[in-house]
Design an enzyme around this catalytic site. Structure first.
Site, PDB file in Angstrom:
ATOM      1  N   HIS A 154       0.839  -1.206   0.000  1.00  0.00           N
ATOM      2  CA  HIS A 154       0.000   0.000   0.000  1.00  0.00           C
ATOM      3  C   HIS A 154       0.873   1.254   0.000  1.00  0.00           C
ATOM      4  O   HIS A 154       0.657   2.169  -0.801  1.00  0.00           O
ATOM      5  CB  HIS A 154      -0.911  -0.020   1.233  1.00  0.00           C
ATOM      6  CG  HIS A 154      -1.707   1.230   1.433  1.00  0.00           C
ATOM      7  ND1 HIS A 154      -3.034   1.343   1.083  1.00  0.00           N
ATOM      8  CD2 HIS A 154      -1.366   2.437   1.964  1.00  0.00           C
ATOM      9  CE1 HIS A 154      -3.472   2.560   1.381  1.00  0.00           C
ATOM     10  NE2 HIS A 154      -2.470   3.246   1.916  1.00  0.00           N
ATOM     11  N   GLU A 155       1.850   1.302   0.888  1.00  0.00           N
ATOM     12  CA  GLU A 155       2.705   2.490   0.986  1.00  0.00           C
ATOM     13  C   GLU A 155       3.572   2.653  -0.257  1.00  0.00           C
ATOM     14  O   GLU A 155       3.798   3.770  -0.726  1.00  0.00           O
ATOM     15  CB  GLU A 155       3.571   2.424   2.247  1.00  0.00           C
ATOM     16  CG  GLU A 155       2.790   2.360   3.551  1.00  0.00           C
ATOM     17  CD  GLU A 155       1.775   3.483   3.701  1.00  0.00           C
ATOM     18  OE1 GLU A 155       1.964   4.562   3.079  1.00  0.00           O
ATOM     19  OE2 GLU A 155       0.776   3.309   4.408  1.00  0.00           O
TER      20      GLU A 155
END
Length: 330
Positions: A154-155
């Site tokens: 996600h990051e």
């Protein structure tokens, strides 16, 4: 459903979120144009005020663009991890970040750890060449590798999607709206008005109407801009969720991670309202589980998990039942 349908599903979600983000930017541009046109006519200054407001907003954003990541990391108490020779307790973290970096085709970001028992993470940096990913010690302690991979995916997607630049673009537009609105309201308060005399040409009624419209829009435009800015933040979070699946090919890991972070009772001490939008899950735990408000920086956890569940179904991946309910990952 055949396996080949899986990429179509999350690529469709990615396209949808990107399209929605740009549509929201379009809304801000239209609001700025309407506001500038009305105020320019009402005051007789034309488009000069809009140009000046945009220049000032850009100038104010330059410092944030180049130094904002350092300030965020410093205020969060993040400590950099040497990726070449990490301590034993951080080797898995560095390994997963390296894996996601290769999967995403982006340079290896700097890795930071925040000494806090609340699980959470964020990414920052103006571009992939100057990116940093920070996770809390609580996240490393409370998550297995599958969940950690989902979080880092996600990051890394925020980095890959240039979300910091995108947020800066929206910030400049919204800041321009706020600046020109504030100037016009002060200008009006101190008795300002149109410099030429439309009354002599019979245009007094139209001028008065446009002046009132400009005044009303000057009041509500900053609110519209802020609403759109938050909507963009929510859209980019959903985009990063779906893009994470593109990197990991595993929607379940991220869904379990979101549930773990959301259910955790610990308070992230270093977070504040200026940085809450950066984290994978809003660390300011003042929102209801299913709340959906125009003031929220993140979509509801249940909604994010349901999107991942749909993708899992298209991929033919088994998805834990009721994971969109609190306490279902315990």
């Amino acid at each position: 459903m055949t396996e080949s349908a899986a990429p179509t599903t999350f690529f469709r979600e990615i396209d949808r979120n990107r399209r929605n983000s740009w549509l929201l930017v379009g809304v801000v541009i239209v609001v700025l144009g309407l506001l500038g046109g009305l105020i320019g006519y009402a005051t007789g200054f034309g488009w000069a005020g809009v140009v000046i407001a945009v220049i000032v907003a850009v100038a104010m954003s330059i410092g944030s663009y180049f130094a904002g990541d350092g300030l965020v990391l410093a205020s969060s108490g993040a400590k950099e991890v040497p990726v070449g020779n990490p301590p034993d307790q951080y080797k898995q973290l560095v390994n997963v970040v390296t894996e996601m970096s290769l999967a995403g085709g982006v340079p290896m970001p700097k890795v930071h750890v925040i000494d806090d028992t609340a699980p959470n993470a964020f990414a920052t940096g103006r571009d992939p060449q100057h990116a940093s990913i920070a996770v809390t010690t609580g996240l490393l302690e409370k998550m297995d590798r599958e969940e950690l991979q989902g979080v880092i995916g996600h990051e890394m997607s925020h980095v890959r999607n240039l979300d910091i630049r995108f947020a800066l673009l929206v910030g400049v537009l919204v800041g321009s709206i706020a600046l020109i609105s504030d100037w016009f309201l002060r200008f009006t308060f101190w008795g300002g008005g149109r410099r030429d005399n439309d009354d002599d040409r019979g245009g007094g009624g139209l001028q008065a109407l446009l002046f009132i419209l400009a005044l009303v829009l000057a009041v509500i435009a900053p609110l519209i801009g802020r609403f759109v800015q938050l909507a963009v933040s929510r859209s980019r979070e959903e985009l990063a969720d779906v893009s994470s699946v593109d990197l990991t090919r595993n929607p379940v890991g991220l869904a379990r991670a979101l549930r773990t972070i959301s259910d955790d009772p610990e308070v992230l001490e270093v977070a504040n309202r200026a940085t809450q939008h950066l984290y994978i899950v809003n660390p300011i735990k003042s929102f209801e589980e299913r709340s959906k408000s125009m003031w929220d920086t993140h979509p509801p956890i249940a909604e994010r998990i349901r999107i991942l569940q749909r993708i899992a179904g298209q991929m033919g991946v088994s998805f834990p039942s009721a994971l969109d309910q609190p306490g279902s990952n315990g």
